[in-house]
Design a protein around this motif. Structure first.
Motif, PDB file in Angstrom:
ATOM      1  N   ASN A 208       0.823  -1.210   0.000  1.00 17.10           N
ATOM      2  CA  ASN A 208       0.000   0.000   0.000  1.00 17.10           C
ATOM      3  C   ASN A 208       0.857   1.260   0.000  1.00 17.10           C
ATOM      4  OD1 ASN A 208      -2.418   1.410  -0.061  1.00 17.10           O
ATOM      5  ND2 ASN A 208      -2.578   1.523   2.173  1.00 17.10           N
ATOM      6  N   LEU A 209       1.823   1.287  -0.889  1.00 16.81           N
ATOM      7  CA  LEU A 209       2.711   2.438  -1.018  1.00 16.81           C
ATOM      8  C   LEU A 209       1.994   3.522  -1.814  1.00 16.81           C
ATOM      9  CD1 LEU A 209       5.627   3.352  -0.442  1.00 16.81           C
ATOM     10  CD2 LEU A 209       6.275   2.379  -2.648  1.00 16.81           C
ATOM     11  N   HIS A 210       1.814   4.691  -1.231  1.00 16.42           N
ATOM     12  CA  HIS A 210       1.050   5.752  -1.885  1.00 16.42           C
ATOM     13  C   HIS A 210       1.561   7.123  -1.444  1.00 16.42           C
ATOM     14  CE1 HIS A 210      -1.040   6.420   1.943  1.00 16.42           C
ATOM     15  NE2 HIS A 210      -1.125   5.098   2.026  1.00 16.42           N
ATOM     16  N   ARG A 211       0.999   8.171  -2.041  1.00 10.28           N
ATOM     17  CA  ARG A 211       1.397   9.534  -1.713  1.00 10.28           C
ATOM     18  C   ARG A 211       1.224   9.784  -0.212  1.00 10.28           C
ATOM     19  NH1 ARG A 211       2.008  14.489  -4.204  1.00 10.28           N
ATOM     20  NH2 ARG A 211       1.391  16.305  -2.957  1.00 10.28           N
ATOM     21  N   GLY A 212       2.286  10.302   0.405  1.00  9.14           N
ATOM     22  CA  GLY A 212       2.237  10.606   1.828  1.00  9.14           C
ATOM     23  C   GLY A 212       2.842   9.547   2.722  1.00  9.14           C
ATOM     24  N   THR A 213       3.130   8.356   2.173  1.00 12.40           N
ATOM     25  CA  THR A 213       3.762   7.305   2.978  1.00 12.40           C
ATOM     26  C   THR A 213       5.160   7.753   3.409  1.00 12.40           C
ATOM     27  OG1 THR A 213       2.594   5.581   1.753  1.00 12.40           O
ATOM     28  CG2 THR A 213       4.517   4.899   3.030  1.00 12.40           C
ATOM     29  N   THR A 214       5.458   7.613   4.686  1.00 13.15           N
ATOM     30  CA  THR A 214       6.786   7.966   5.188  1.00 13.15           C
ATOM     31  C   THR A 214       7.735   6.791   4.994  1.00 13.15           C
ATOM     32  OG1 THR A 214       5.842   9.443   6.855  1.00 13.15           O
ATOM     33  CG2 THR A 214       8.117   8.730   7.186  1.00 13.15           C
ATOM     34  N   VAL A 215       8.871   7.045   4.390  1.00 17.60           N
ATOM     35  CA  VAL A 215       9.851   5.994   4.126  1.00 17.60           C
ATOM     36  C   VAL A 215      11.261   6.527   4.358  1.00 17.60           C
ATOM     37  CG1 VAL A 215       8.452   4.770   2.405  1.00 17.60           C
ATOM     38  CG2 VAL A 215       9.959   6.630   1.676  1.00 17.60           C
ATOM     39  N   VAL A 216      12.193   5.596   4.432  1.00 15.65           N
ATOM     40  CA  VAL A 216      13.612   5.925   4.448  1.00 15.65           C
ATOM     41  C   VAL A 216      14.215   5.415   3.148  1.00 15.65           C
ATOM     42  CG1 VAL A 216      15.852   5.448   5.502  1.00 15.65           C
ATOM     43  CG2 VAL A 216      13.874   5.919   6.954  1.00 15.65           C
ATOM     44  N   ALA A 217      14.832   6.300   2.389  1.00 19.21           N
ATOM     45  CA  ALA A 217      15.523   5.914   1.159  1.00 19.21           C
ATOM     46  C   ALA A 217      16.980   5.637   1.526  1.00 19.21           C
ATOM     47  CB  ALA A 217      15.433   7.026   0.133  1.00 19.21           C
ATOM     48  N   SER A 218      17.411   4.406   1.329  1.00 13.33           N
ATOM     49  CA  SER A 218      18.792   4.054   1.658  1.00 13.33           C
ATOM     50  C   SER A 218      19.514   3.567   0.410  1.00 13.33           C
ATOM     51  CB  SER A 218      18.837   2.992   2.764  1.00 13.33           C
ATOM     52  OG  SER A 218      18.190   1.810   2.350  1.00 13.33           O
ATOM     53  N   PHE A 219      20.804   3.827   0.359  1.00 14.02           N
ATOM     54  CA  PHE A 219      21.607   3.433  -0.804  1.00 14.02           C
ATOM     55  C   PHE A 219      23.079   3.434  -0.425  1.00 14.02           C
ATOM     56  CE2 PHE A 219      20.279   7.837  -0.818  1.00 14.02           C
ATOM     57  CZ  PHE A 219      21.444   8.578  -1.003  1.00 14.02           C
ATOM     58  N   LYS A 220      23.851   2.635  -1.145  1.00 14.66           N
ATOM     59  CA  LYS A 220      25.271   2.473  -0.865  1.00 14.66           C
ATOM     60  C   LYS A 220      26.078   3.655  -1.401  1.00 14.66           C
ATOM     61  CE  LYS A 220      25.038  -2.566  -1.171  1.00 14.66           C
ATOM     62  NZ  LYS A 220      25.538  -3.774  -1.881  1.00 14.66           N
ATOM     63  N   ALA A 221      27.169   3.939  -0.722  1.00 20.46           N
ATOM     64  CA  ALA A 221      28.066   4.988  -1.197  1.00 20.46           C
ATOM     65  C   ALA A 221      28.626   4.638  -2.572  1.00 20.46           C
ATOM     66  CB  ALA A 221      29.210   5.188  -0.197  1.00 20.46           C
ATOM     67  N   THR A 222      28.878   3.336  -2.799  1.00 25.88           N
ATOM     68  CA  THR A 222      29.467   2.916  -4.070  1.00 25.88           C
ATOM     69  C   THR A 222      28.486   3.028  -5.232  1.00 25.88           C
ATOM     70  OG1 THR A 222      28.916   0.635  -3.449  1.00 25.88           O
ATOM     71  CG2 THR A 222      31.174   1.385  -3.043  1.00 25.88           C
ATOM     72  N   ALA A 223      27.191   3.209  -4.920  1.00 27.77           N
ATOM     73  CA  ALA A 223      26.192   3.386  -5.978  1.00 27.77           C
ATOM     74  C   ALA A 223      25.966   4.863  -6.304  1.00 27.77           C
ATOM     75  CB  ALA A 223      24.867   2.749  -5.567  1.00 27.77           C
ATOM     76  N   THR A 224      26.625   5.726  -5.569  1.00 29.28           N
ATOM     77  CA  THR A 224      26.445   7.163  -5.716  1.00 29.28           C
ATOM     78  C   THR A 224      27.725   7.751  -6.297  1.00 29.28           C
ATOM     79  OG1 THR A 224      25.194   7.014  -3.659  1.00 29.28           O
ATOM     80  CG2 THR A 224      25.608   9.223  -4.537  1.00 29.28           C
ATOM     81  N   ARG A 225      27.643   8.321  -7.481  1.00 29.68           N
ATOM     82  CA  ARG A 225      28.822   8.830  -8.173  1.00 29.68           C
ATOM     83  C   ARG A 225      28.815  10.343  -8.221  1.00 29.68           C
ATOM     84  NH1 ARG A 225      31.500   4.369 -10.402  1.00 29.68           N
ATOM     85  NH2 ARG A 225      30.503   2.540  -9.447  1.00 29.68           N
ATOM     86  N   GLY A 226      29.982  10.934  -7.973  1.00 24.51           N
ATOM     87  CA  GLY A 226      30.075  12.374  -7.995  1.00 24.51           C
ATOM     88  C   GLY A 226      31.081  12.889  -9.008  1.00 24.51           C
ATOM     89  N   VAL A 227      30.786  14.036  -9.568  1.00 27.54           N
ATOM     90  CA  VAL A 227      31.686  14.711 -10.499  1.00 27.54           C
ATOM     91  C   VAL A 227      31.685  16.188 -10.135  1.00 27.54           C
ATOM     92  CG1 VAL A 227      31.328  13.094 -12.385  1.00 27.54           C
ATOM     93  CG2 VAL A 227      29.854  15.095 -12.186  1.00 27.54           C
ATOM     94  N   PRO A 228      32.763  16.909 -10.458  1.00 25.38           N
ATOM     95  CA  PRO A 228      32.797  18.339 -10.153  1.00 25.38           C
ATOM     96  C   PRO A 228      31.610  19.052 -10.800  1.00 25.38           C
ATOM     97  CG  PRO A 228      34.968  17.557 -10.777  1.00 25.38           C
ATOM     98  CD  PRO A 228      34.017  16.437 -11.079  1.00 25.38           C
ATOM     99  N   SER A 229      31.010  19.977 -10.069  1.00 27.32           N
ATOM    100  CA  SER A 229      29.917  20.753 -10.621  1.00 27.32           C
ATOM    101  C   SER A 229      30.417  21.674 -11.732  1.00 27.32           C
ATOM    102  CB  SER A 229      29.250  21.619  -9.543  1.00 27.32           C
ATOM    103  OG  SER A 229      28.561  20.802  -8.617  1.00 27.32           O
ATOM    104  N   ALA A 230      29.595  21.805 -12.768  1.00 23.84           N
ATOM    105  CA  ALA A 230      29.997  22.668 -13.876  1.00 23.84           C
ATOM    106  C   ALA A 230      29.901  24.125 -13.441  1.00 23.84           C
ATOM    107  CB  ALA A 230      29.076  22.414 -15.049  1.00 23.84           C
TER     108      ALA A 230
END
Length: 230
Positions: A208-230
């Protein structure tokens, strides 16, 4: 309650779930004409392959038609039901891949700490650990694919020290865009920042996932890639 999006296409029926490993086995049976030959080609145990087929058939119905040996020899072939199931699996994979390739979260922030290629980046949504190659400047742009995000009930979200998904952003569901098999969920994590997550339609309906449901979004550091901002 957990909505996993580190996705391996699966089709569930009761307590039995068809996975990619099962699909490989069924297709090997189709290619080689017997369970024994398929198991041998895949380097698997015949008895375990046979047992798994029985488990799948208990949930999904007849999948493999067996012919006993004789003057013409024995063998096995897939039933029409099995071919339909494989087609469903392929559609699920195709839809997932198409959405995953286009759904991406972008966060902008500033490096506040670094440990080699891993950096802590302060973003409007909070601190995020990410892979950021050494470069001039501290302002970076982080990207995160929707299929690398897991959504969890805040009350059951594991302690960060007990999971490899160290990044945790709490928010509320803003939208659920459901297709035939998968749904793209957008989570508002504050300060006009959102994170996209990919889940199965079955999970959305069951939980019953719907608008307004409170959740925690979790993800690994290795899945998150960074590059210098333009």
């Amino acid at each position: 309650m957990e909505f996993s999006t580190e996705f391996d296409a699966r089709i569930g029926q009761g307590d039995v779930t068809l996975t990619e490993r099962d699909v490989v086995l069924l297709r090997a049976i189709d290619d080689h004409g017997s369970i024994n030959a398929a198991a041998s080609a895949l380097g698997r145990s015949y008895s375990r392959a046979q047992q798994r087929i029985v488990e799948l058939e208990t949930a999904f119905g007849d999948l493999v038609e067996r012919k006993r040996g004789g003057s013409g020899g024995g063998g096995s072939r897939l039933t029409d039901r099995a071919r339909d199931l494989l087609s469903r699996y392929d559609r699920l994979r195709a839809e997932f891949s198409g959405v995953a390739e286009t759904a991406e979260t972008v966060l902008r922030g500033r490096i506040v700490e670094r440990d080699g290629e891993l950096a802590t980046v302060e973003t409007p949504a909070g601190a995020v650990r990410a892979l950021v190659p050494e470069a001039d400047g501290e302002d970076v742009r982080l990207t995160l694919r929707a299929d690398a995000v897991t959504l969890q009930d805040p009350s059951r979200s594991p302690d960060p020290d007990r999971t490899s998904a160290r990044n945790r952003l709490e928010g509320t569901v803003r939208t659920v865009d459901a297709g035939e098999a998968v749904a793209l969920v957008t989570v508002d994590v504050g300060d006009e920042v959102s994170v996209s997550a990919l889940v199965t339609v079955a999970s959305v309906e069951k939980l019953n996932l719907h608008r307004g449901t409170t959740v925690v979004a979790s993800f690994k550091a290795t899945a998150t890639r960074g590059v210098p901002s333009a």
